[in-house]
Design a protein around this motif. Structure first.
Motif, PDB file in Angstrom:
ATOM      1  N   ILE A 146       2.248   6.692 -10.824  1.00  0.00           N
ATOM      2  CA  ILE A 146       1.087   5.798 -10.948  1.00  0.00           C
ATOM      3  C   ILE A 146      -0.145   6.689 -10.969  1.00  0.00           C
ATOM      4  O   ILE A 146      -0.232   7.637 -10.175  1.00  0.00           O
ATOM      5  CB  ILE A 146       1.009   4.846  -9.731  1.00  0.00           C
ATOM      6  N   VAL A 168      -2.960  -4.499  -5.563  1.00  0.00           N
ATOM      7  CA  VAL A 168      -2.143  -3.325  -5.215  1.00  0.00           C
ATOM      8  C   VAL A 168      -0.759  -3.456  -5.852  1.00  0.00           C
ATOM      9  O   VAL A 168      -0.230  -2.494  -6.418  1.00  0.00           O
ATOM     10  CB  VAL A 168      -2.034  -3.156  -3.677  1.00  0.00           C
ATOM     11  N   GLN A 195      -0.811  -2.416  -9.384  1.00  0.00           N
ATOM     12  CA  GLN A 195      -0.827  -0.958  -9.561  1.00  0.00           C
ATOM     13  C   GLN A 195       0.598  -0.404  -9.504  1.00  0.00           C
ATOM     14  O   GLN A 195       0.944   0.538 -10.206  1.00  0.00           O
ATOM     15  CB  GLN A 195      -1.653  -0.254  -8.459  1.00  0.00           C
ATOM     16  N   CYS A 196       1.396  -0.992  -8.624  1.00  0.00           N
ATOM     17  CA  CYS A 196       2.768  -0.498  -8.418  1.00  0.00           C
ATOM     18  C   CYS A 196       3.735  -1.097  -9.434  1.00  0.00           C
ATOM     19  O   CYS A 196       4.911  -0.750  -9.433  1.00  0.00           O
ATOM     20  CB  CYS A 196       3.289  -0.880  -7.040  1.00  0.00           C
ATOM     21  N   GLN A 249       0.843  -1.213   0.000  1.00  0.00           N
ATOM     22  CA  GLN A 249       0.000   0.000   0.000  1.00  0.00           C
ATOM     23  C   GLN A 249       0.872   1.254   0.000  1.00  0.00           C
ATOM     24  O   GLN A 249       0.566   2.249  -0.667  1.00  0.00           O
ATOM     25  CB  GLN A 249      -0.919   0.015   1.226  1.00  0.00           C
ATOM     26  N   LYS A 283       3.885   1.592  -1.240  1.00  0.00           N
ATOM     27  CA  LYS A 283       4.474   1.786  -2.580  1.00  0.00           C
ATOM     28  C   LYS A 283       3.446   2.453  -3.491  1.00  0.00           C
ATOM     29  O   LYS A 283       3.777   3.347  -4.287  1.00  0.00           O
ATOM     30  CB  LYS A 283       4.882   0.432  -3.196  1.00  0.00           C
ATOM     31  N   TRP A 284       2.207   1.985  -3.387  1.00  0.00           N
ATOM     32  CA  TRP A 284       1.139   2.535  -4.240  1.00  0.00           C
ATOM     33  C   TRP A 284       0.949   4.031  -3.940  1.00  0.00           C
ATOM     34  O   TRP A 284       0.957   4.869  -4.852  1.00  0.00           O
ATOM     35  CB  TRP A 284      -0.159   1.747  -3.990  1.00  0.00           C
TER      36      TRP A 284
END
Ligand code: FAD
Length: 491
Positions: free
Chosen positions: A391, A438, A441-442, A379, A381-382
């Protein structure tokens, strides 16, 4: 003549000035990821040291042992003296900073090399993590409690006013500070505000009652008759701990079932291993004469009731209406449990999702949790990548629609509101595994397959050996695989 087509230029990274609230595992890894992404970071920690829940203290809230008043002076940690982790260390640690004995938390004369170590070893690991990644002086402000977080003037969520006080002298106006940050990452922990069992007579029962948040050692219960409500990890640990000194321990469980006939109200029985522990169905009522009656009619006269009934989310510093509401352990509206759509990415929450599964075993209910440290890491990193523009997020409308669709779906499926962030209760509705989503996403590696395998193996072991799983196991091959993997991480 047409212009020659050009590849879109990559977005210019945005470097923000971020405040992180809390220096527990979530806050420490959030600080690391924000710094890795080039952001500048200030971590506010109301305690006198880093480590969050893992900082054991013999202190407890003696004036309000049920923790009913949310404005009471709070002792943050709920650790008890004898606590050992409920996950093997290889599984529990951050993904790129292994929690191995003799390094990354091990080593030193007082090291605890066990696979399921005590709480002090976890704290040592977190301290080493912070040292390794430079999350110390200059970044972490100890004994600074955040008391208010509000968007600055225009309400765009582009900058935030963070008000902090000296935790040892909260009334000192001259020590109050207001600072403006581009972003706030909320990592304040979720194991300090008790949830209390509710049954007829509980409020007027004449005996003493405490929540497990305020349990430290068994000595105060010597020769006493104890009723313990809840049989999740804390309840299961505490019952055995207390049975060593108490006269009788009566555990009320909402979920104990007889594996043969699946009878949820399995009648009261003595524990197969500990002769002074009894497992009962839930409490029917507590009476003015001091008795406690279980649903099968069995009546006892305890000296004390201990509520091992978990915690609720609490964000006392977010007072501004409209950012999020917190009701019955559901924080809304949030896009994928992290960003309030109207304020994204200016404010974000790390560590709300959990995965709780009740695994029924004769006389024992194991409450299986998710892999929290890896989840905090992903989370973080996101959030860090979104803040820098590396991102992207969907539009506010799309995020809000996604959140609302999710809330409608869980309501339609009959999932109780308090399970909004329970990944297991909502798994069928969320589609992909949340950590994998997640990680995607990263564009980074998700939870490793050996780690998932070891998590499942330790879960089955916990069911097969509920009292000894921390010292006996059969997943040695996975341990070897984990260490091979850890060795591959070394530069
Ligand atoms: P915390 O560790 O609670 O840290 C939050 C930090 O925020 C604290 O330092 C607090 O002082 C600070 N803070 C809060 N409010 C403010 C404010 N307003 N201003 C400034 N600072 C603030 N997890 C596992 O993975 N394995 C286990 O075996 C395990 N066992 C557990 C046993 C018990 C008894 C409990 C209670 C929890 C256990 N957990 C376990 C879960 C544990 O909570 C997580 O491992 C982890 O500590 C959560 O990290 P966090 O950073 O979110 O919260």
């Amino acid at each position: 003549m047409a212009e020659p087509s050009q590849a879109p230029s990559p977005p210019i990274p945005r470097r923000v000035n971020a405040a992180v609230i809390g220096a527990g595992p979530a806050g420490l890894v959030a600080a690391r990821e924000l710094r890795r992404e080039g952001h500048s970071v200030t971590v506010f920690e109301k305690g006198s040291q880093i480590g969050g829940t893992w900082v054991y203290t013999p202190e407890f809230e003696s004036d309000d042992p049920l923790g009913i008043d949310p404005t009471r002076p709070v002792v943050h940690s709920s650790m008890y003296e004898s606590l050992r982790t409920n996950l093997p260390r290889e599984v529990m640690g951050f993904m790129d900073y292994p929690f191995v004995a003799g390094g990354g938390g091990g080593g030193g004369v007082d090291a605890d090399g066990r696979r399921f170590p005590g709480h002090r070893e976890v704290l040592r690991y977190l301290e080493e993590f912070a040292r390794e990644f430079g999350i110390g002086e200059g970044i972490v402000r100890l004994e600074r409690e955040v008391v208010n977080v509000a968007p600055v003037e225009d309400g765009s969520g582009r900058s935030w006013k963070v008000t902090s006080v000296n935790s040892n002298n909260k009334e000192a106006v001259e020590e109050m500070e207001e600072e403006v940050f581009d972003a706030v990452v909320v990592c304040n922990g979720h194991h300090s505000q008790p949830r209390i069992a509710d049954f007829p007579g509980v409020k007027s029962w004449p005996g003493k009652q405490i929540h497990s948040h305020n349990y430290r050692t068994p000595q105060p219960f010597k020769d006493q008759v104890v009723v313990l409500i809840g049989h999740a990890p804390s309840g299961a640990d505490l019952s055995i701990n207390i049975a060593g000194v108490a006269k009788q321990v009566h555990v009320a469980s909402t979920t104990v079932v007889d594996p043969n006939n699946n009878n949820i109200n399995y009648p009261s029985q003595s524990h197969p291993t500990f002769p002074n522990i009894w497992i009962h169905p839930m409490v029917e009522k507590a009476c003015g004469d001091g008795s406690v009656v279980f649903r099968d009619g069995v009546t006892v006269f305890p000296d004390i009731i201990i509520h091992c009934t978990g915690y609720t989310f609490h964000f006392p510093f977010i007072r501004t209406a409209g950012i999020v509401t917190v009701e019955d352990s559901s924080v809304r509206p949030l896009y994928k449990h992290v960003f309030p759509p109207a304020w994204a990415p200016g404010i974000s929450f790390v560590g709300l999702p959990h995965r709780i599964k009740y695994v029924f075993f004769f006389f024992c209910v194991c409450k299986i949790k998710t892999l929290l440290f890896p989840l905090f890491e992903l989370q973080s990193k996101w959030i860090s990548g979104v803040l820098s523009g590396r991102i992207s997020l969907p539009s506010e409308e799309e995020m809000m629609r996604d959140a609302n669709d999710f809330y409608s779906a869980i309501q339609a499926a009959g999932v109780p509101t308090r399970h909004t962030h329970n990944m297991l209760a909502t798994a069928a509705l969320e589609g992909d595994d949340y950590s994998d989503w997640v990680a995607a996403q990263c564009q980074c590696r998700g939870v490793e397959s050996w780690r998932r395998g070891m998590f499942l193996a330790s879960r089955s072991n916990g069911q097969a050996r509920p009292e000894t799983f921390r010292d006996e196991w059969e997943d040695g091959e996975l341990v070897i695989e984990a260490h091979r993997y850890f060795a591959s991480l070394k530069p």
